[in-house]
Design a protein around this motif. Structure first.
Motif, PDB file in Angstrom:
ATOM      1  N   GLY A 165       0.803  -1.198   0.119  1.00 34.76           N
ATOM      2  CA  GLY A 165       0.061  -0.020  -0.099  1.00 34.76           C
ATOM      3  C   GLY A 165       0.786   1.236   0.160  1.00 34.76           C
ATOM      4  N   ALA A 166       0.156   2.351   0.515  1.00 36.80           N
ATOM      5  CA  ALA A 166       0.912   3.666   0.327  1.00 36.80           C
ATOM      6  C   ALA A 166       1.949   3.775   1.476  1.00 36.80           C
ATOM      7  N   PRO A 226      13.457   5.376   6.985  1.00 33.82           N
ATOM      8  CA  PRO A 226      14.173   5.850   5.716  1.00 33.82           C
ATOM      9  C   PRO A 226      13.513   5.294   4.473  1.00 33.82           C
ATOM     10  N   ALA A 227      12.835   4.244   4.538  1.00 31.62           N
ATOM     11  CA  ALA A 227      12.125   3.726   3.308  1.00 31.62           C
ATOM     12  C   ALA A 227      10.972   4.754   2.880  1.00 31.62           C
ATOM     13  N   GLY A 228      10.488   5.388   3.773  1.00 25.64           N
ATOM     14  CA  GLY A 228       9.488   6.273   3.363  1.00 25.64           C
ATOM     15  C   GLY A 228       9.929   7.501   2.892  1.00 25.64           C
ATOM     16  N   VAL A 229      11.072   8.027   3.370  1.00 24.63           N
ATOM     17  CA  VAL A 229      11.856   9.285   2.726  1.00 24.63           C
ATOM     18  C   VAL A 229      12.445   8.894   1.473  1.00 24.63           C
ATOM     19  N   GLU A 230      12.699   7.725   1.059  1.00 21.59           N
ATOM     20  CA  GLU A 230      13.244   7.188  -0.384  1.00 21.59           C
ATOM     21  C   GLU A 230      11.882   7.137  -1.109  1.00 21.59           C
ATOM     22  N   ALA A 231      10.823   6.767  -0.689  1.00 24.95           N
ATOM     23  CA  ALA A 231       9.616   6.817  -1.312  1.00 24.95           C
ATOM     24  C   ALA A 231       9.108   8.243  -1.666  1.00 24.95           C
ATOM     25  N   ASP A 232       9.145   9.073  -1.035  1.00 22.71           N
ATOM     26  CA  ASP A 232       8.932  10.556  -1.472  1.00 22.71           C
ATOM     27  C   ASP A 232       9.830  11.029  -2.359  1.00 22.71           C
ATOM     28  N   ARG A 233      11.185  10.632  -2.400  1.00 26.06           N
ATOM     29  CA  ARG A 233      11.930  11.203  -3.257  1.00 26.06           C
ATOM     30  C   ARG A 233      11.709  10.544  -4.735  1.00 26.06           C
ATOM     31  N   VAL A 234      11.369   9.375  -4.809  1.00 27.37           N
ATOM     32  CA  VAL A 234      11.128   8.938  -6.050  1.00 27.37           C
ATOM     33  C   VAL A 234       9.605   9.378  -6.607  1.00 27.37           C
ATOM     34  N   ALA A 235       8.669   9.460  -5.485  1.00 28.67           N
ATOM     35  CA  ALA A 235       7.437  10.168  -5.882  1.00 28.67           C
ATOM     36  C   ALA A 235       7.647  11.272  -6.576  1.00 28.67           C
ATOM     37  N   GLY A 280       7.661  12.070 -10.249  1.00 26.69           N
ATOM     38  CA  GLY A 280       6.255  11.619 -11.222  1.00 26.69           C
ATOM     39  C   GLY A 280       6.035  10.256 -10.905  1.00 26.69           C
ATOM     40  N   LEU A 281       6.640   9.444 -10.503  1.00 28.25           N
ATOM     41  CA  LEU A 281       6.283   7.896 -10.298  1.00 28.25           C
ATOM     42  C   LEU A 281       5.511   7.544  -9.096  1.00 28.25           C
ATOM     43  N   ARG A 282       4.886   6.578  -9.349  1.00 26.78           N
ATOM     44  CA  ARG A 282       4.001   6.070  -8.267  1.00 26.78           C
ATOM     45  C   ARG A 282       4.733   5.015  -7.497  1.00 26.78           C
ATOM     46  N   VAL A 283       4.769   5.207  -6.244  1.00 25.42           N
ATOM     47  CA  VAL A 283       5.363   4.494  -5.319  1.00 25.42           C
ATOM     48  C   VAL A 283       4.601   3.746  -4.185  1.00 25.42           C
ATOM     49  N   LEU A 284       4.548   2.357  -4.115  1.00 26.37           N
ATOM     50  CA  LEU A 284       4.012   1.451  -3.154  1.00 26.37           C
ATOM     51  C   LEU A 284       4.810   0.780  -2.205  1.00 26.37           C
ATOM     52  N   VAL A 285       4.711   0.488  -1.020  1.00 28.17           N
ATOM     53  CA  VAL A 285       5.674  -0.252  -0.124  1.00 28.17           C
ATOM     54  C   VAL A 285       5.179  -1.747   0.200  1.00 28.17           C
ATOM     55  N   LEU A 286       6.204  -2.515   0.107  1.00 24.69           N
ATOM     56  CA  LEU A 286       5.583  -4.043   0.429  1.00 24.69           C
ATOM     57  C   LEU A 286       6.236  -4.287   1.762  1.00 24.69           C
ATOM     58  N   ARG A 307       9.730  -3.829   3.211  1.00 24.82           N
ATOM     59  CA  ARG A 307      10.537  -5.053   2.538  1.00 24.82           C
ATOM     60  C   ARG A 307      11.010  -4.793   1.213  1.00 24.82           C
ATOM     61  N   ALA A 308      10.171  -4.019   0.463  1.00 26.20           N
ATOM     62  CA  ALA A 308      10.712  -3.114  -0.792  1.00 26.20           C
ATOM     63  C   ALA A 308       9.685  -2.094  -1.158  1.00 26.20           C
ATOM     64  N   LEU A 309      10.414  -1.469  -2.300  1.00 26.61           N
ATOM     65  CA  LEU A 309       9.260  -0.349  -2.773  1.00 26.61           C
ATOM     66  C   LEU A 309       8.903  -1.061  -4.260  1.00 26.61           C
ATOM     67  N   VAL A 310       7.818  -0.591  -4.580  1.00 27.69           N
ATOM     68  CA  VAL A 310       7.236  -0.907  -5.904  1.00 27.69           C
ATOM     69  C   VAL A 310       6.869   0.098  -6.537  1.00 27.69           C
TER      70      VAL A 310
END
Length: 785
Positions: A385-386, A396-405, A408-414, A432-435
């Protein structure tokens, strides 16, 4: 009753024979008999018909020619509505959502009206519930009953609970038995009205009806005054009655209702050619008045599908485990959304097969929760999910997800979790992973957004995705304010504060379904006319409350059922044509109303002028004052200054945004224009009557020339802005009377004769005075503004 394998073919046939079928008389348009009756039996047709019979009886057949408008009303109105009916019926078949049923142990799709009692109906997110009955299978089934009860929170449904028609599925899946069908269903009428050809509530129609009611109240006392005034002129009842009819006929805006219906119907047909289904005719009115357009990013600015760009491990999780976990989640989800389908496609392409993990519990996706997952025996709980919902803000995984998003990409986290429930959320989450998914922008999105900006329509981009991701997409499309996206989780709850923020901001992320509805209400509180686009079940509440709901044809059945407009080909670029058609319809009806109400105003003014003047003449012993026109004169004037040009103007292209308060705008034009027609005509008639005496037709000729010229002037004003064909139209109408007067057979037919130079000079002076009077009114009005 049928077993869990569903009814057999024989059982279905038995129920069909017994009439136990879901016939709720759902239709998208009125049957032909109702269309004909609606166009034939109208109050205006009745009044005109009675007046025509009276005029023919006492004045000869020529005096009843004005009744030809009844024939035109019936033929044109009926033909155009039948044409629109055929278009709507064809498009509605494309828009109809079939029901999934289990029969003979197999799943089949049937039309809603082919459901029979005791059918086992399968439902999943986005499906409308079409009949009532108890749940017999539930896999975390959640039903939104807000359209029935007003309660926005989804209602969990367990085995044995009842579901009711008019609700829709927001999460999970299930099976229920159809018990109350057809007219027995709780909300059969609500389902029927979802796609009906509607001549329902419309500000424009209500305004026209107000005019007609007012005119109806005025006709009777003015007719009495005319009769009394003409008694002083002559004892010839025939002449009195014909004069009275001549005074009453132009008061009736006989073609206004017709041309309104025609304009609506033609708009439906034109939009139908672009595969745009208008489910309610008043929606065309909303198209013209829209000044704020709320866009759901996914499926509107982006195409429906998306592609997995990368599976990025977090921590020491290996790629094999990530692939197996995602494959297990895909296999456990029997109602996958577009994101899960994109993941499934990527895994298949990569050769990753489902590991066969048995699922103890499946947690379906919900747009409110923004995650889904499952608990697997021996493998624990996995969720997808989000990131900002499942992870802590400083993870840290959430910070990385914000950077990728932000790219203009959509990011989910497993993630894995110690435990998770749909009601209580997740506990003990470990990323465990960013999708990472790449969305496909529509090729026409930037051009379409630029059109709305040029037309003064404010655009609000709303999405359930991360705000930075939505902002990045908006920047690629050149949207103003995209650099400052707003996270909806931080929105104020106070309606006034929310409205202030919506006036300033443009891009919103992480918006929940109830917030979309709040957006619509907040904008409406600031007197905006709001259109909302959407395709998912999470858009239903906002689509329902918006002034204009626009759904995508490939979207959920629930969203299509509550929207007034459905874009069957999912093409966002159709929206400018939709808005343009609405503006054409409303703008042209405004012009037509200007003409008809101007005629009504000057007819009432002339009738009062003559009635009061005749009374004054009788009191003072002056010569009598006959009415200046016969019905045949009015037929000539109305045909070339109102009837023919109004029909052409009603179908002309226009690009002006419609203004609110239809009645006020029409009266601002019609009342002063009508007065400027009536007063000079009445005065020049008195002068001509005094000059020639009552025994000649020349006073009537002078009055006819004057009123015709002034009415053409009103036509010239109403026809603006000009293009070449409008100039030809006004010129042709202006010369029509000259042709009649210059052609003896025509002049004789219309009970006229060639004017003398004196008559022409008097008429020209009167026309000039009327034009000058209206120009003076406009000048004073501008000074006051």
């Amino acid at each position: 009753m049928g077993s869990e394998t569903g009814l057999t073919a024989a059982e279905v046939a038995e129920r069909v024979a017994a009439g136990a079928v879901n016939h709720a008389r759902r239709r998208t348009s009125r049957p032909f008999s109702q269309i004909l009756r609606a166009n034939l039996i109208t109050p205006l047709n009745g009044v005109i018909g009675v007046l025509a019979v009276i005029a023919v009886s006492f004045g000869g057949w020529k005096q009843g020619l004005f009744a030809l408008v009844i024939v035109a009303n019936i033929l044109i109105g009926t033909l155009q509505e039948v044409r629109a009916k055929r278009t709507l019926d064809k498009l509605s078949l494309l828009n109809a959502a079939p029901a999934k049923v289990r029969r003979d142990g197999q799943v089949a799709e049937v039309a809603p009206d082919q459901l029979v009692r005791d059918d086992l109906v399968l439902v999943e997110p986005g499906d409308r519930v079409m009949v009532d009955g108890p749940v017999i299978e539930s896999r975390n089934l959640e039903i939104d009953e807000s359209l029935l009860t007003g309660e926005a929170d989804p209602v969990p449904k367990a085995v044995g609970d009842g579901v009711r028609s008019g609700s829709f599925v927001v999460a999970g899946s299930g099976v229920f038995r159809a018990e109350q069908i057809g007219a027995e269903a709780y909300a059969a009428k609500l389902v029927e009205e979802a796609s009906r050809f509607a001549l329902a509530r419309s500000d424009l129609r209500e305004g026209i009806n107000r005019f007609i009611k007012l005119i109806t109240w005025l006709i009777v006392p003015i007719a009495v005054l005319l009769v009394i005034s003409q008694l002083a002129y002559t004892a010839d009842w025939r002449a009195i009655i014909v004069s009275t009819v001549a005074g009453i006929v132009p008061m009736i805006p006989e073609g206004l209702v017709l041309l309104t219906s025609v304009a609506f119907a033609v708009g439906v047909v034109r939009l139908g050619a672009r595969r745009c289904l208008v489910q309610e005719l008043p929606a065309i009115e909303g198209l013209a008045r829209t000044d704020v357009l709320c866009l759901d990013k996914t499926g509107t600015l982006t195409e429906g599908g998306m592609d997995v760009d990368e599976l990025r491990p977090v921590g020491d999780t290996d790629e094999r485990t990530i692939g197996e976990a995602l494959a297990a989640l895909v296999a456990a989800d029997d109602t996958p959304n577009p994101t899960v389908r994109a993941v499934a496609t990527h895994l298949t392409t990569s050769g990753v097969a489902a590991p066969g993990w048995p699922a103890d519990e499946v947690l379906p996706f919900s747009s409110a929760r923004k995650w889904s997952g499952a608990t697997f025996a021996g493998q624990g709980t996995w969720l997808l999910g989000a990131p900002e919902v499942l992870l802590d803000p400083d993870d840290p995984a959430g910070v990385e997800a914000d950077r990728v998003a932000s790219q203009g990409l959509r990011v989910l986290v497993l993630v894995t979790a110690e435990s998770a429930t749909t009601a209580g959320g997740a506990i003990g989450v470990v990323p465990r992973a960013l999708v990472i998914l790449r969305q496909r922008l529509r090729s026409t999105a930037a051009e379409t957004l630029a059109y709305f900006k040029e037309q003064g329509v404010a655009v609000k981009i709303i999405s359930g995705d991360a705000a930075v991701s939505v902002g990045a997409v908006a920047r690629r499309l050149g949207v103003d304010g995209a650099a400052e996206p707003v996270d909806a989780r931080q929105l104020p709850t106070d309606p006034d504060e929310l409205a202030d923020l919506l006036e300033r901001a443009t891009v919103f992320g992480r918006v929940q379904p109830h917030q979309k509805q709040a957006f619509v209400k907040a904008l409406q509180s600031r007197r905006h006319t709001v259109a909302m686009t959407g395709d998912g079940v999470n858009d239903v509440l906002a689509l329902k409350d918006a002034d204009l709901g626009i759904a995508m044809g490939s979207g959920s059945a629930a969203s299509r059922s509550v929207a007034q407009v459905v874009l069957l080909d999912d093409e966002f670029a159709t929206l400018p044509h939709v808005v343009g058609e609405g503006r054409r319809v409303i703008g042209n009806i405004g012009r037509v109303a200007d003409l008809f109400l101007t005629k009504t105003t000057y007819a009432i003014g002339l009738a009062l002028f003559i009635a009061l003047g005749a009374t004054f003449a009788w009191i003072t012993g002056r010569p009598p004052l006959p009415y200046p026109f016969l019905p045949i004169h009015q037929s000539l004037i109305n045909a070339f200054t109102i009837g023919i040009p109004a029909f052409l103007l009603a179908l002309a292209p226009t690009f002006e945004r419609a203004e609110p308060d239809f009645v006020k705008h029409v009266l601002r034009f019609a009342v002063p224009a009508g007065i400027c027609c009536a007063v000079p005509t009445g005065i020049v008639y008195l002068v001509a009557l005094n000059h020639h005496g009552p025994g000649t037709v020349l006073p009537q000729v002078t009055a006819t020339i004057t009123l015709f010229g002034l009415a053409v002037g009103a036509l010239a004003l109403a026809a603006r802005p000009y293009v070449w064909w409008k100039m030809i139209l006004v010129g042709a109408c202006a010369t029509a009377l000259a042709v009649v007067l210059a052609t003896p057979p025509l002049a004789d037919f219309f009970d006229l004769e060639g004017p003398t130079p004196w008559n022409l000079a008097a008429a020209a002076i009167a026309i000039g005075a009327g034009v000058a009077g209206y120009a003076g009114y406009r000048w004073v009005k501008r000074l006051r503004e």
